[in-house]
Design a protein around this motif. Structure first.
Motif, PDB file in Angstrom:
ATOM      1  N   UNK A 160      73.743  87.769  31.919  1.00  0.00           N
ATOM      2  CA  UNK A 160      74.765  88.735  31.511  1.00  0.00           C
ATOM      3  C   UNK A 160      75.676  89.075  32.692  1.00  0.00           C
ATOM      4  N   UNK A 161      75.073  89.277  33.868  1.00  0.00           N
ATOM      5  CA  UNK A 161      75.854  89.612  35.063  1.00  0.00           C
ATOM      6  C   UNK A 161      76.771  88.460  35.475  1.00  0.00           C
ATOM      7  N   UNK A 162      76.311  87.245  35.292  1.00  0.00           N
ATOM      8  CA  UNK A 162      77.159  86.085  35.597  1.00  0.00           C
ATOM      9  C   UNK A 162      78.396  86.093  34.701  1.00  0.00           C
ATOM     10  N   UNK A 163      78.190  86.388  33.421  1.00  0.00           N
ATOM     11  CA  UNK A 163      79.314  86.441  32.486  1.00  0.00           C
ATOM     12  C   UNK A 163      80.286  87.538  32.889  1.00  0.00           C
ATOM     13  N   UNK A 164      79.773  88.736  33.110  1.00  0.00           N
ATOM     14  CA  UNK A 164      80.621  89.870  33.448  1.00  0.00           C
ATOM     15  C   UNK A 164      81.405  89.621  34.728  1.00  0.00           C
ATOM     16  N   UNK A 165      80.733  89.091  35.731  1.00  0.00           N
ATOM     17  CA  UNK A 165      81.367  88.844  37.015  1.00  0.00           C
ATOM     18  C   UNK A 165      82.477  87.804  36.902  1.00  0.00           C
ATOM     19  N   UNK A 166      82.221  86.725  36.174  1.00  0.00           N
ATOM     20  CA  UNK A 166      83.211  85.657  36.025  1.00  0.00           C
ATOM     21  C   UNK A 166      84.449  86.156  35.299  1.00  0.00           C
ATOM     22  N   UNK A 167      84.253  86.885  34.208  1.00  0.00           N
ATOM     23  CA  UNK A 167      85.394  87.397  33.439  1.00  0.00           C
ATOM     24  C   UNK A 167      86.206  88.386  34.275  1.00  0.00           C
ATOM     25  N   UNK A 168      85.499  89.256  35.001  1.00  0.00           N
ATOM     26  CA  UNK A 168      86.200  90.229  35.846  1.00  0.00           C
ATOM     27  C   UNK A 168      87.002  89.533  36.942  1.00  0.00           C
ATOM     28  N   UNK A 169      86.420  88.522  37.556  1.00  0.00           N
ATOM     29  CA  UNK A 169      87.118  87.798  38.617  1.00  0.00           C
ATOM     30  C   UNK A 169      88.366  87.102  38.095  1.00  0.00           C
ATOM     31  N   UNK A 170      88.259  86.537  36.908  1.00  0.00           N
ATOM     32  CA  UNK A 170      89.365  85.756  36.354  1.00  0.00           C
ATOM     33  C   UNK A 170      90.465  86.626  35.760  1.00  0.00           C
ATOM     34  N   UNK A 171      90.083  87.719  35.090  1.00  0.00           N
ATOM     35  CA  UNK A 171      91.067  88.526  34.373  1.00  0.00           C
ATOM     36  C   UNK A 171      91.450  89.811  35.105  1.00  0.00           C
ATOM     37  N   UNK A 172      90.674  90.188  36.103  1.00  0.00           N
ATOM     38  CA  UNK A 172      91.036  91.347  36.904  1.00  0.00           C
ATOM     39  C   UNK A 172      90.714  92.692  36.285  1.00  0.00           C
ATOM     40  N   UNK A 173      89.899  92.711  35.238  1.00  0.00           N
ATOM     41  CA  UNK A 173      89.466  93.965  34.610  1.00  0.00           C
ATOM     42  C   UNK A 173      87.974  93.880  34.326  1.00  0.00           C
ATOM     43  N   UNK A 174      87.347  95.028  34.235  1.00  0.00           N
ATOM     44  CA  UNK A 174      85.926  95.060  33.894  1.00  0.00           C
ATOM     45  C   UNK A 174      85.766  94.949  32.382  1.00  0.00           C
ATOM     46  N   UNK A 175      85.039  93.944  31.906  1.00  0.00           N
ATOM     47  CA  UNK A 175      84.859  93.786  30.460  1.00  0.00           C
ATOM     48  C   UNK A 175      84.141  94.981  29.839  1.00  0.00           C
ATOM     49  N   UNK A 176      84.439  95.224  28.575  1.00  0.00           N
ATOM     50  CA  UNK A 176      83.704  96.205  27.782  1.00  0.00           C
ATOM     51  C   UNK A 176      82.383  95.571  27.371  1.00  0.00           C
ATOM     52  N   UNK A 177      81.313  96.339  27.426  1.00  0.00           N
ATOM     53  CA  UNK A 177      80.000  95.843  27.004  1.00  0.00           C
ATOM     54  C   UNK A 177      79.660  96.442  25.646  1.00  0.00           C
ATOM     55  N   UNK A 178      79.513  95.583  24.639  1.00  0.00           N
ATOM     56  CA  UNK A 178      79.097  96.030  23.302  1.00  0.00           C
ATOM     57  C   UNK A 178      77.598  95.806  23.146  1.00  0.00           C
TER      58      UNK A 178
END
Length: 231
Positions: A160-178
């Protein structure tokens, strides 16, 4: 026998079974959900949002054909669209739904349904490429839920942390967690704390953990859909 008596009886039976080791945690969970489905007052099923309410829905290909003209008559403030699942699946309605929502000036965001069959980074790459989010879109969403035969907790948390970190790095925002509060507390609470916005599902009551979005029901009725939808 009244509804309250039936619910009480169900709880007693469930507790008794647990005491004898017949029901595992997930089985008890499914039993509780079935009780809720049968007996709970679905106060938001026929809910008509007030003028001051900010409300939205989330949809996927499961909703099939959407009557967008009807949607415009009772327009939500936002819609989250399923974009991807796992490392290969693309929701067949994502692009068409997004195009229609844009036509009616309904803000949209994209969510990814997390799979425990592939690693978090490959899922993130798949989501980023498919969702193609940009200026004006809602923040990306990681949809993570309990499944049968969950991997060990450390593995789940790491992916889960790998997903969150990658998306944040690429898009520049912290993803929402559902997720549900219990899921967040088990897998993510000690790792991300309050740094990520949460979209919490709880059909019984106000969530006991902090949230930005609260999914109140999966039985919301809207004339744009033949069935019900998440509210």
């Amino acid at each position: 026998m009244t509804k309250k008596h039936l619910i009480a009886l169900g709880i007693i039976v469930a507790c008794g079974l647990v005491g004898f080791g017949v029901l595992k945690q997930q089985e008890l969970r499914r039993f509780a959900i079935s009780l809720r489905q049968e007996f709970q007052e679905k106060q938001y099923s026929d809910y008509e949002p007030a003028n001051h309410d900010v409300w939205g829905i989330d949809i996927s290909h499961h909703q099939k054909n959407v009557d967008w003209n009807e949607m415009s008559k009772r327009k939500p403030d936002f819609i989250f669209l399923k974009a991807t699942e796992g490392s290969t699946h693309v929701d067949t309605k994502y692009k068409s739904y997004k195009k229609s929502a844009d036509k009616f000036d309904i803000p949209t965001g994209a969510y990814h349904f997390f799979s425990y069959q592939s690693d978090g980074e490959s899922q993130a790459n798949h989501f980023i490429k498919t969702a193609n989010l940009g200026s004006g879109d809602l923040y990306p969403v990681l949809d993570c839920e309990f499944k049968r035969n969950m991997p060990n907790s450390k593995h789940v948390t790491n992916e889960l942390l790998k997903f969150l970190s990658k998306v944040e790095d690429e898009l520049g925002v912290k993803p929402i967690i559902y997720c549900e509060c219990s899921y967040f507390n088990k897998y993510l609470k000690n790792e991300v704390s309050g740094t990520y916005p949460k979209w919490i599902s709880n059909f019984w009551k106000m969530p006991p953990c902090g949230y930005v979005f609260w999914q109140k029901t999966d039985k919301f009725k809207h004339s744009a859909f033949q069935g019900t939808v998440d509210y």
